[in-house]
Design a protein around this motif. Structure first.
Motif, short mmCIF file in Angstrom:
data_model
loop_
_atom_site.label_atom_id
_atom_site.label_comp_id
_atom_site.label_asym_id
_atom_site.label_seq_id
_atom_site.Cartn_x
_atom_site.Cartn_y
_atom_site.Cartn_z
N SER A 395 5.97 -10.84 1.45
CA SER A 395 6.27 -9.43 1.72
C SER A 395 7.26 -8.91 0.70
N ASP A 409 -3.54 5.34 4.08
CA ASP A 409 -4.88 4.90 3.70
C ASP A 409 -5.30 5.37 2.31
N ASP A 445 -6.25 -9.59 3.36
CA ASP A 445 -5.88 -8.19 3.50
C ASP A 445 -4.41 -7.97 3.14
N LYS A 447 -1.20 -5.46 4.06
CA LYS A 447 -0.73 -4.53 5.08
C LYS A 447 0.46 -3.76 4.54
N CYS A 449 3.63 -1.11 5.84
CA CYS A 449 4.41 -0.51 6.93
C CYS A 449 5.48 0.37 6.29
#
Length: 475
Positions: A395, A409, A445, A447, A449
């Motif tokens: 991360s 998106d 994938d 991600k 946030c």
């Protein structure tokens, strides 16, 4: 006039051929069955009269009625509108018949038929006699008639032509009505079936010219309905591709024009002496930076194109991920120093992963450059590695301005920038698109946030190498 090779014509002609062929087959079978049924009805009629006539003749012989009286009494029964009945001898001469005066006249029956009857058979045959279609049934009578030992009963049905004419007329009338009705129905059905195809053909001409505003209006779940939906979906995708193509050209042109304009301005200033000698080294450095920016843009664009077209393969190997991140941090130190950023790397172990080392370096570099770009001066950037089952989670977290949830998106699109109006950040908007494509190749994938005013965190996982898993299990 419609062309013969259109789907409408093919459908109409094919269906018409099937219907006409089916009707003709029906007519043939019906006519054949009618023919058999008609002859069966004649034979039943013959049998009915035969069973009544034999006792009647025996009665006449018993009471010794004279021949003229018998002929007169039988003539009414023998002379019917549809048939005539004759009692003849072996020479085909009439004994009794519809005409009492016609005694000894020869009845029109073939010699071969008489011989078959005398052999004990009930014989029936149809055909033309003197241009008239007839059906004849004959059999011997087990009774002595006027001294003749073997009398023969002959029944001639002479109205067959009229019967067939009536049937043929009804068949032709029914055939014509059916063909006209079926033709009208087929016309509308074929037209309805081919209507969306004709519409798609017409709309495709607009698509070929770049006009994707029209769509096929066909509400059905059949194959043509599915084709119409696929056609509409294709139009949307083509429209999206066309929009992306125009945006791509516009973005590339814009991204290349800015450094080229700067370089041109610096060169003109250098050539006409506007820039003093002691400042030339500084402007040479700016020109170098702009040139490197263009080279990076071109390389990223080519790399992105190869990734999207599937022309880029990955080479999976086992390597030290912790060491790779430390190396990247040292490599990007000048970028961190410019904004006085505090890079904090958190890792509890030395992690070995199975991935493409070169491609993963691109991913981490792009994520760190993105974090640098959106971080304020003197802000921290956290890089964390943590074990999750048989994988390690990577991360990258910044504490910059953040991204609106509605735009999360969109950040993976090529040349997309979060805020075109306000951003003063450099970069063409290809970094995250390259990251997404590389991780897709690794079948993992990524991600994101983010909260406005608090920052953004990107995270993904990579499988641990088998050696690492075994070594940790031993420990």
């Amino acid at each position: 006039m419609r062309k013969k090779n259109t789907i409408f014509s093919k459908l109409f002609i094919s269906y018409s051929f099937i219907i006409v062929t089916s009707l003709l087959l029906f007519i043939g079978v019906f006519f054949y069955l009618f023919h058999l049924n008609l002859y069966k009805k004649y034979e039943d009629t013959f049998q009915h009269h035969y069973e009544q006539l034999a006792p009647q003749l025996q009665s006449h012989e018993k009471f010794a009625l004279i021949k003229d009286e018998t002929a007169e009494s039988l003539s009414y029964a023998f002379n019917q509108p549809d048939y005539h009945i004759y009692i003849v001898d072996e020479e085909r001469r009439q004994i009794y018949g519809p005409d009492p005066e016609g005694t000894s006249n020869q009845v029109e029956v073939s010699e071969e038929m008489i011989q078959q009857v005398l052999a004990g058979e009930t014989v029936s045959e149809g055909g033309f006699y003197n241009g008239e279609l007839r059906y004849i049934v004959a059999s011997t009578i087990n009774s002595n008639v006027q001294g003749i030992q073997t009398p023969i009963m002959v029944m001639i049905f002479h109205d067959l032509t009229h019967e067939y004419q009536q049937v043929i007329f009804m068949i032709i009338l029914t055939f014509v009505i059916s063909i006209v009705f079926a033709g009208i129905i087929l016309w509308f059905i074929s037209k309805k079936i081919t209507a969306p195809l004709r519409e798609m053909n017409s709309i495709s001409a607009h698509y070929a010219k770049g006009d994707f505003s029209k769509s096929v209006q066909y509400e059905s779940d059949d194959e043509i309905g599915q084709l119409a939906k696929s056609f509409t979906y294709m139009a949307k995708e083509l429209n999206h591709l066309e929009t992306r193509r125009k945006q791509y050209i516009s973005n590339v042109s814009h991204e290349l024009r800015s450094p080229l304009t700067s370089i041109k301005g610096f060169l003109i200033a250098l050539l006409d002496g506007t820039i003093p000698d002691h400042r030339r080294a500084y402007y040479y450095g700016l020109m170098k930076d702009e040139t490197e920016r263009m080279i990076k843009l071109v390389n990223n664009t080519l790399d992105m194109t190869q990734l999207e077209e599937g022309n880029s393969n990955i080479l999976l190997t086992d390597y030290n991920l912790t060491e790779q991140i430390n190396r990247i941090i040292h490599k990007l130190e000048p970028h961190f120093t410019k904004k006085d950023l505090d890079i904090r790397f958190h890792s509890d172990y030395e992690y070995y992963v199975n991935a493409d080392e070169g491609r993963m370096e691109q991913v981490i570099v792009n994520l760190l450059q993105n974090a640098v770009q959106f971080s304020e001066h003197n802000a921290p950037i956290d890089i964390r590695l943590s074990k999750e089952g048989q994988a390690v989670k990577i991360s990258v977290q910044d504490y910059g301005e953040g991204i609106e949830e509605s735009k999360l998106d969109l950040i993976w699109r090529r040349f997309y920038k979060v805020d075109e109006a306000r951003t003063n950040k450099s970069g063409a908007g290809l970094g995250l698109a390259i990251v997404k494509s590389i991780l897709d190749l690794h079948e993992t994938d990524i991600k994101v946030c983010s909260k406005l005013g608090e920052g953004t965190t990107f995270s993904f996982v990579l499988p641990l190498s088998k050696q690492y898993i075994i070594s940790r299990a031993i420990e």
